[in-house]
Scaffold this active site. Structure first.
Site, PDB file in Angstrom:
ATOM      1  N   LYS A 111       7.485  -6.558   3.351  1.00 53.30           N
ATOM      2  CA  LYS A 111       6.461  -7.554   3.643  1.00 53.30           C
ATOM      3  C   LYS A 111       6.356  -7.692   5.158  1.00 53.30           C
ATOM      4  O   LYS A 111       7.374  -7.662   5.865  1.00 53.30           O
ATOM      5  CB  LYS A 111       6.879  -8.874   2.991  1.00 53.30           C
ATOM      6  CG  LYS A 111       5.888 -10.003   3.070  1.00 53.30           C
ATOM      7  CD  LYS A 111       6.429 -11.205   2.288  1.00 53.30           C
ATOM      8  CE  LYS A 111       5.497 -12.391   2.301  1.00 53.30           C
ATOM      9  NZ  LYS A 111       6.044 -13.524   1.511  1.00 53.30           N
ATOM     10  N   SER A 122       3.139 -15.215  -1.914  1.00 51.52           N
ATOM     11  CA  SER A 122       2.569 -14.584  -0.740  1.00 51.52           C
ATOM     12  C   SER A 122       3.017 -13.122  -0.576  1.00 51.52           C
ATOM     13  O   SER A 122       2.500 -12.409   0.262  1.00 51.52           O
ATOM     14  CB  SER A 122       2.972 -15.376   0.515  1.00 51.52           C
ATOM     15  OG  SER A 122       4.375 -15.379   0.702  1.00 51.52           O
ATOM     16  N   SER A 175       7.055 -17.329  -3.719  1.00 56.14           N
ATOM     17  CA  SER A 175       6.318 -16.203  -3.156  1.00 56.14           C
ATOM     18  C   SER A 175       6.881 -14.829  -3.474  1.00 56.14           C
ATOM     19  O   SER A 175       6.211 -13.822  -3.226  1.00 56.14           O
ATOM     20  CB  SER A 175       6.200 -16.364  -1.634  1.00 56.14           C
ATOM     21  OG  SER A 175       5.363 -17.445  -1.319  1.00 56.14           O
TER      22      SER A 175
END
Length: 531
Positions: A104, A178, A202
């Protein structure tokens, strides 16, 4: 005839590693399978990287264009080649030697931009790797790519730099956020292992939406230094993969006390460097599992999958106990979460921005100012992200870390929640609490944004953040329209060995994960593994 015999013998020697082997689809191969192929000589790290890059080209840049990847490491093949040579000369460093990993884009990487998905940090090269990234590299992992994400780790599942991320199971559905880029990338087999972060769900939302395994570890089990913060009271990194065993391998490589992250002191004497040893296919036998009924009833298909999962656990020897969280907790958990999350971002993002180059924003007010000046899309696809950028103003006006609204929840509210949840585990003698990670199937990308306050029982995920306790997501099944459903195994602090074993046992009993329809196998990508 003699020459023919010599040629046959030479051919047999060349093919010897393949004899007694089985062929496994790349997306079904575990890290253990890949290591067996490495050891047998039927696969190299360089070949594995090439196969992963082929999938990124086919499904992220072309085909369904999932938009999960922001940047590819230009030295990935070179690094893989060097690790192959090292393996031959010295043997593997660890089980992650030669394994591609995708990150990420809120994990600092000193050789690749770290942007949080934001055009406001475009091109930012941090001064050093995040602690966990260094751990992964030291273990021999190959950083393959940086991934798209919900910008600065807040909804929606898109960023101003990378645009919207698509769900490989249904391109009209959200991959959740996310860590949506990590969820989509792992489901589409861009790499065996990915890293996400979790502040209020997330890692877990994208794990269930994309039909993969994800772990939000106990707060403090692994370091957050070098990760763009959202709210350090709740933030944690965590592994995402297609099997529980791969998550266990990754977790063991990343634990340890980090002097730069005081929260990791809580893990001293409690962390392990090998979580695979705890995996037992019969772990559900004799286990006592609570089911959080508060979070059922929103989607009949999701409920059906959860009830079928409970039945599978009973057949595996588990005792299932209905449990309810206190009404005051259900009513207040979102308020408690926002009372901490909002002022912490405003304060803590300033600390992070101080570590990067002088041309970038330095305060939340700078972020607001620069976002106000980026009001139209660029030719390269970068675009405004109003839904996310509107949160800057809310966070900036949410008060300071000395405000009573913050300190009262931090000092009294969060300990109260931990005590209540610990009490449920103790009173019912539970090994874990299970619940649908998301009570509804993945949302349509065209669904209008939520304008009304979320239902207090909408999801249980932030209970794990309020307490700091671990939560493991395992694929459980599919809805009638072929959308994945995940089940959460939620446990007490530092109970990762137990949760991973229970999740592994459930995984082996159900085998519910399926390949996404929009990321099929490519020709020649399967691997040969010795039996």
């Amino acid at each position: 005839m003699k020459k023919v015999a010599i040629l046959i013998i030479a051919l047999l020697v060349t093919l010897r590693p393949v004899f007694g082997a089985t062929t496994i689809d790349l997306d079904a191969a575990t890290i253990a399978d890949i290591n067996a192929a490495f050891a047998a000589g039927t696969l190299t790290a360089e070949e594995l990287v090439q196969r992963c890059l082929a999938r990124i080209r086919s499904y992220d840049r072309e085909g369904p264009s999932l938009h999960a990847v922001l940047a590819i490491n230009p030295r990935a093949i070179e690094t893989a080649r060097a690790l192959d040579a090292e393996r031959k000369a010295k043997g593997p460093r660890s089980a992650l030697h030669g394994i591609p990993v995708v990150l990420k884009d809120n994990y600092n990487t000193a050789d690749l931009p770290t942007t949080g998905g934001s055009v406001l940090l475009e091109g930012s090269i941090p001064p050093a790797d995040a602690f966990l990234v260094k751990k992964l590299r030291d273990a021999g992992a190959i950083i393959l790519a940086k991934l798209n994400m919900s910008e600065f780790a807040m909804p929606p599942a898109q960023s101003s730099l990378g645009g919207p991320i698509l769900n490989p199971h249904d391109l009209k559905r959200s991959p959740a956020g996310s860590s949506g880029g990590t969820g989509a990338a792992i489901a589409a087999a861009y790499a065996p292992l990915g890293m996400g972060t979790d502040t209020g769900g997330s890692i877990r939302g994208p794990a269930t939406a994309n039909g993969i395994v994800g772990l939000k570890p106990t707060h403090g089990l692994i370091s957050r230094s070098g990760i763009i913060p959202l709210s350090l009271t709740f933030d944690t990194g965590g592994p995402m993969a297609r099997s529980v065993s791969d998550v266990a391998v990754a977790l063991g490589a990343m634990t340890g006390v980090d002097p730069a992250d005081a929260a990791t002191k809580k893990s001293d004497g409690k962390f392990s460097t090998d979580y695979t040893k705890d995996l037992k296919a019969d772990a559900l036998k004799g286990a006592r599992i609570g089911v959080a009924r508060d979070f059922l009833g929103a989607d009949p298909d999701v409920d059906w999958v959860i009830e079928a999962s409970l039945d599978a656990m009973r057949k595996s020897g588990a005792t299932i106990v209905d449990i309810r969280f206190p009404k005051w907790l259900l009513d207040s958990k979102l308020e408690f979460y926002n009372a901490i999350r909002m002022p912490e971002f405003a304060a803590q993002i300033k600390d992070y921005l101080a570590t990067i180059g002088p041309d970038y924003p330095k305060t939340i007010e700078d972020l607001i100012d620069r976002s106000n000046r980026f009001t139209a899309p660029r030719a390269d696809g970068a675009r405004p992200n109003p839904a996310r950028w509107a949160w800057f103003r809310r966070d900036a006006s949410s008060g300071s870390l000395e405000d009573y609204r913050y300190t009262s929840v931090r000092d009294y509210g969060l300990p109260l929640v931990r005590a209540a949840v610990d009490g449920i585990f103790a009173a019912e003698k539970l090994d874990a609490i299970v619940y649908p990670t998301s009570p509804r199937r993945p949302a349509l990308l065209t669904a209008p944004p939520e304008t009304a306050p979320a239902s207090p029982t909408a999801s249980a995920t932030n209970i794990a953040n309020l307490t700091g306790f671990p939560d493991l997501i395992v694929p459980a099944g599919f809805t009638g329209d072929n959308l994945p459903v995940g089940i959460s195994f939620f446990g007490a602090a530092f109970s990762e060995p137990k949760l991973l074993s229970l999740g592994y046992s459930f995984e082996q009993a159900t085998h519910a994960r399926r390949r996404p329809v929009h990321a099929p196998a490519l020709e020649g990508e399967a691997i040969s593994v010795p039996q």
